[in-house]
Structure formats: C-alpha cells, structure tokens
Design a protein around this motif. Structure first.
Motif: not given
Length: 352
Positions: A323, A93, A122, A18, A120, A309-310, A70, A313
């Motif tokens: 998402p 996230l 993971g 992350h 969101q 993914e990040i 996160s 987000f």
C-alpha cells in the motif's frame, strides 16, 4: 481473481464510508460485520447484505471465510485488533490513527512483518485524486526541493464529544483526530523525510462549549457534554532530518470567525495548495503563475477518496503489492503526534 471476503469491525459512522466503497468494488464482498452494539451490527448487515453478524471481533477473526478486515473502532482498540487480525491471517485496513502510542505502533509493525500480511493505514487524504496528481508532479521534480509546509485544521465549534473527547479511548483530541490528516498529507507530499524534533503547545481553555446555541455541529452517538478530557487546540513546528519543516495548528474549538482547512507546501521551484482547493504555483517566462488543474473536484472529495482507498486495498490483496500508506508510515506519524503531546507537556522541544 477470487473475490475478497471482507469483515468490517466497528459499525459507527466512519464505517459507512468503508462499507459503501466495498459495495461498489466488484472484487470485494461484505461477508461479515461486527459491533459491540448488536442492533447496529444487524442494521449494517441488512443494509449491505452481510452474511454474518458478530459482537466479538475475535469470533469474526476466527471465521476462515474472511480474507481481510476494515477496523473502524475506537482508537484504543486499533493496535489490539490489528495485531490479532494479522496473526489470524487477515489483511488489514485500519482507520487512522494507527493507534495511540509509539509503543503500540511498533508492536503492530512487528506483528505485521512477522505475519507477511498487508496492513494499510487509513490515511485517506493520500488517496484523493488531486493529492495523487500533486504527488506525481512532486515526484517528477515540479516543485523542486520542498522545504516548508503549513497545515491548518481549525474548527471554531466542533468537538464531537463521546469517545472523541475521552482521552482513554481516543488518545487525544483534535490533533490525533483531524490533525493527523493534514500532518500526514504534508509529510507525504514532502517525500516522507525523517522527523527529528518537535516544539509544540496544547491548550485546554474553552472546553466543549456545549452552551453555544443557534449553531449546530456533529455530535458522536455517545455524546455527553459532562465528559471532556482532551485538548481544545494544538500547534507545532516539526523539523526533519533534511532541514525541511512543517508548521501545523488544529482545533476542535477556538474563537475564530470561521472554520479553516488548508495544506500548503513550498519548494525551490514551485509551490502547491491542496486545501481548500488545488493550486499549483510556478514560474513561466519569468512570471509567477497560479495554475488551477481542471479536475472533477476543486478540493478533497471524501467519497471518491474512500473509494480509491478501498480499491487500492483490494488491489494490493489480489496482486500482492504494497500500500501507499504502509504500517511503517503509521509508525512515523505516531512519533510525530506523540512528540507533539510530549513537547507540550514538557514545555520544551523534544527529539524524536
């Protein structure tokens, strides 16, 4: 658009993926980190340039400068921290799995809906470039009606120990840790049909096999060979409302000659393989053809998938979009995971 100020809660091994991805995103700033282990938190702050260091996530959530977090903590804290975060006005996230039980999942979903914030989940496998390529083809009807999937995540020697093998903190073993990835990915590719029943088995036969020599494997930071309260292996048949089915097996340890990871889906117009490499199976001129797309990576690529993914987000936060792995999907996956454990415990099929 304004730079999104990020707090990362939990600075164990998964958090580095992350943190690296946030560092590479020009629209994100790693503002704060938090870990029960202050030394580990400060090391992360020094490495990634975080301005604030916390050892209590509540203090981090009270910081008005933070826009989003996160959550990279033990599974047993995911629900508690997620709920507190959205109630504090932060976007979230949260690492997979969403939590440990369906009840926890529904509580998280309720809090998210009441807050109006983004959560969101993971499910990083969805964000792999090859997975998105195959999903776009599936959505265009390339494979027709996808009615059957097979997913395997077999480790012959790979119980990480520590919190991973403590059912109170993890919620389960290989099923909830690595099985969640292949179950979610298969379900996502199938179009997320409603799961209706599960027939499953779990086994505790081999333990953590700490006696094995000459073959190394990943061990959690708090590895302790004397503690292991999870299953070695699980298998399941999941049935869906539309008549489709998913066959899955997963293990941390098994007397197998090698590790195996594959995800395969079959439709009435074609098929696909996602692991160990991307393959499309089709018919052209009455001939079966196997198509190997020319992409940067043959199979799943961790670093780029986490970056995607990040980036997704951060984009959702800035644009107010939803998402591709929303809280509702986290709830459905928890129903399947918990259904597998329930079916195995009862020794019979269970309705979801």
């Amino acid at each position: 658009m304004a730079i999104v100020q990020i707090g990362v809660i939990g600075n164990g091994s998964i958090s580095s993926l992350h943190l690296n991805a946030y560092k590479n995103n020009p629209d994100a700033n790693i503002y704060a980190v938090c870990d029960l282990n202050e030394e580990r938190a400060r090391a992360a702050a020094d490495k990634y340039g975080a301005e604030k260091v916390y050892t209590d996530y509540r203090e981090l959530l009270a910081d008005p400068n933070i826009d989003a977090v996160s959550i990279c903590t033990w599974n047993n804290t995911h629900a508690e921290i997620s709920i507190a975060a959205v109630q504090a006005g932060k976007h979230v996230l949260v690492e997979k799995p969403l939590c440990r039980t369906v009840e926890e999942a529904l509580n998280v979903q309720r809090a998210v809906e009441e807050s109006g914030k983004i959560l969101q989940v993971g499910f990083v496998r969805r964000y792999d470039t090859n997975a998105q390529l195959l999903k776009s083809l599936a959505d265009q009807g390339e494979f027709g009606d996808i009615y059957y999937a097979k997913a395997t995540a077999i480790r012959r020697l790979g119980n990480p120990g520590g919190w991973f093998s403590d059912i109170e903190r993890s919620g389960g073993g290989p099923l909830i840790d690595i099985g969640v990835h292949v179950i979610d990915l298969s379900w996502y590719m199938m179009g997320r049909p409603k799961p209706v029943s599960v027939s499953a088995n779990t086994y505790r036969k081999l333990g953590n096999r700490a006696n094995i020599q000459n073959l190394s494997f990943y061990k959690a930071a708090d590895y302790d060979a004397s503690k292991n309260t999870i299953e070695d292996m699980a298998n399941a048949l999941i049935r869906f409302e539309n008549g489709a089915s998913l066959l899955v097996d997963v293990s941390f340890t098994l007397h197998a000659k090698k590790d195996e990871m594959f995800v395969r889906l079959y439709g009435d117009k074609g098929g696909m393989e996602i692991d160990p490499e991307t393959v499309i199976v089709s018919e052209k001129n009455n001939t079966i053809v196997n198509i190997h797309p020319q992409t940067d990576h043959k199979g799943f690529h961790f670093e780029s998938a986490f970056q995607n993914e990040i980036d997704h987000f951060i984009g959702n936060i800035q644009n107010g979009t939803s998402p591709i792995s929303p809280v509702a999907d986290g709830v459905e996956v928890m129903k399947m995971l918990c259904g597998i454990y329930e079916s195995a415990a009862k020794g019979e099929e269970v309705k979801l």
